[in-house]
Design a protein around this motif. Structure first.
Motif: not given
Length: 464
Positions: A44-45, A50-51, A56-57, A65-67
């Motif tokens: 889904g992410v 989008v963060d 923001q994209p 991946l890190r986020n």
């Protein structure tokens, strides 16, 4: 008790097996659900790009991946890594947390997962079997980087928990089974104590000793069994006592004519044979032999009365039977015979046995009344009973004689009732009545005398 314990053991074992299978299935389902949930969240992410914190994209697949790794809180049995591949270069991203296994440092495990064509699978590790799922994502156009999100689930830890639960259940079940067996042993011993007492009493019973009885305590089924057992012993004791008395009386009754016959035969003089004396001796011997024959016939009849085929029931008209009996008893003696009452109805009974019983009562009345004395015959059908009675105007029956007059070899104390019979007539009458599931009644006759009646259950047509 052994079969009961075995049944309980089988039931407990079945419960343990079923519980184990259910728990293992639940562990498998939980592992699959956890992997699918992690995969859906990353998909889904990645699809939105989008963060969620800044709106923001993502600038690259590495940032994606890190986020996502920083925001995930996996279970204790899960391990999550991210892999960024750009051509031949590869970077492994990991969470800052203690995982069941450092998958990011185990290329021998991670490389087969990344190279697999399927998106899910299972692999063996030092920590046990690991179920895994991977999701591939791409970065912004033109970057050429590829991101792979890998989630692993160590299912053996859940299986070990299931096995510990089953072992605990098994130990508790075994302890419960042992306690149940001990309690059952004690309870069964107390419950079966009356049975052991009954068995011990039965072992000490002989045909000469029926005095042993089982103690009766409480009011449960075993107490009722003990009461019935004691009642059975009393009946057996009475039956054997009656049998011994019967044999003693029969021997005494048969010994008398034998003694008389022997005495007359010994008195005969073979040298000086007197024809008159010889005829008198032969006449006495013949009379005594006839009496012995009657006694034997009566004894055989009483023995047959214990058999189920002693009476042959069939529909009989009470009125016709009464008339036939009246015609037969009038030839028994010179008396004033009178038909007092005739019953109406068709009932089930043995015509010959009933006739035999009533004729026997009439014969007794003849013996105990004077010439030209009045004897009455009657019958009735009323309220489910068929009755036949003989009433005389003789001396009657004393209260003491009435208590024993129906016993075998019993005779009345009145001198007029002494007739040379064996005392089996009324016993035969009572046996015939009981074979019909009825009885014999004795009541004083109005104006003096006695009335003997057969009371038989009436089953058939015309019964009121």
């Amino acid at each position: 008790m052994g079969w009961l314990i075995l049944l309980m053991a089988v039931v407990l074992l079945s419960v343990a097996v079923v519980t184990r299978n259910l728990l293992l299935h639940q562990a498998e389902s939980s592992a699959v659900a956890a992997l699918e949930q992690e995969a859906r969240e990353f998909s889904g992410v990645a699809a939105s790009g989008v963060d969620r914190a800044t709106g923001q994209p993502f600038g690259s697949v590495r940032e994606l991946l890190r986020n996502h790794l920083q925001r995930q809180y996996p279970d204790d049995d899960e391990v999550i890594v991210g892999v960024v591949r750009n051509g031949a270069a590869r970077e492994v991203l990991r969470q800052e947390r203690e995982a069941p296994m450092r998958l990011y440092d185990r290329p021998e495990l991670l490389d087969p997962i990344l190279a697999a064509t399927s998106t899910s699978g299972s692999i063996g590790t030092a920590a046990g079997e690991m179920r895994w799922v991977k999701v591939t994502a791409t970065g912004p156009a033109g970057q050429g980087a590829e991101g792979i999100f890998v989630v692993g689930y160590f299912i053996d830890r859940d299986r070990a928990e299931v096995h510990r639960t089953i072992r605990t259940l098994g130990l508790v079940s075994l302890l419960g089974l042992i306690l149940t067996a001990g309690a059952s042993w004690l309870v069964a011993g107390r419950i079966l104590a009356p049975v052991r007492l009954a068995r011990a009493a039965a072992a000490h019973i002989t045909e000469h000793d029926f005095t042993r009885r089982v103690p009766v305590e409480g009011n449960d089924e075993f107490a009722a069994l003990a009461e019935q057992f004691n009642a059975m012993l009393e009946r057996l004791e009475k039956a054997f006592a009656t049998q011994r008395e019967f044999l003693d009386d029969a021997g005494h009754e048969l010994r008398t004519p034998i003694t008389i016959i022997r005495g007359h035969l010994e008195l005969l003089d073979p040298v000086n044979d007197d024809p008159d004396e010889r005829l008198a001796a032969v006449r006495v011997c013949t009379d005594e032999l006839d009496r012995m024959s009657r006694i034997v016939d009566d004894l055989l009849l009483l023995a047959k009365a214990e058999r189920p085929d002693f009476v042959q029931l069939k529909p009989v008209e009470v009125a016709e039977l009464t008339s036939d009996i009246y015609a037969k008893i009038r030839a028994l003696g010179d008396r004033r015979w009178r038909l007092e009452s005739i019953g109406e109805g068709r009932v089930m009974l043995d015509e010959q046995r009933v006739t035999q019983a009533v004729v026997q009562l009439a014969h007794n009345a003849v013996q105990h009344t004077e010439t030209d004395g009045e004897i009455l015959l009657g019958s009735s059908v009323y309220r489910g009973w068929a009755s036949f009675w003989i009433a005389d105007r003789g001396p009657g029956v004393s209260q003491e004689d009435a208590a024993v007059i129906f016993d075998r070899f019993a005779r009345g104390s009145n001198a007029k009732r002494t007739s040379g019979g064996a005392g089996l007539g009324l016993a035969i009458v009572q046996a015939i009545a009981r074979a019909h599931h009825g009885g014999v009644r004795l009541v004083p006759t109005s104006g003096g005398g006695a009335t003997f009646g057969l009371e038989l259950p009436a089953r058939g047509e015309g019964v009121q």
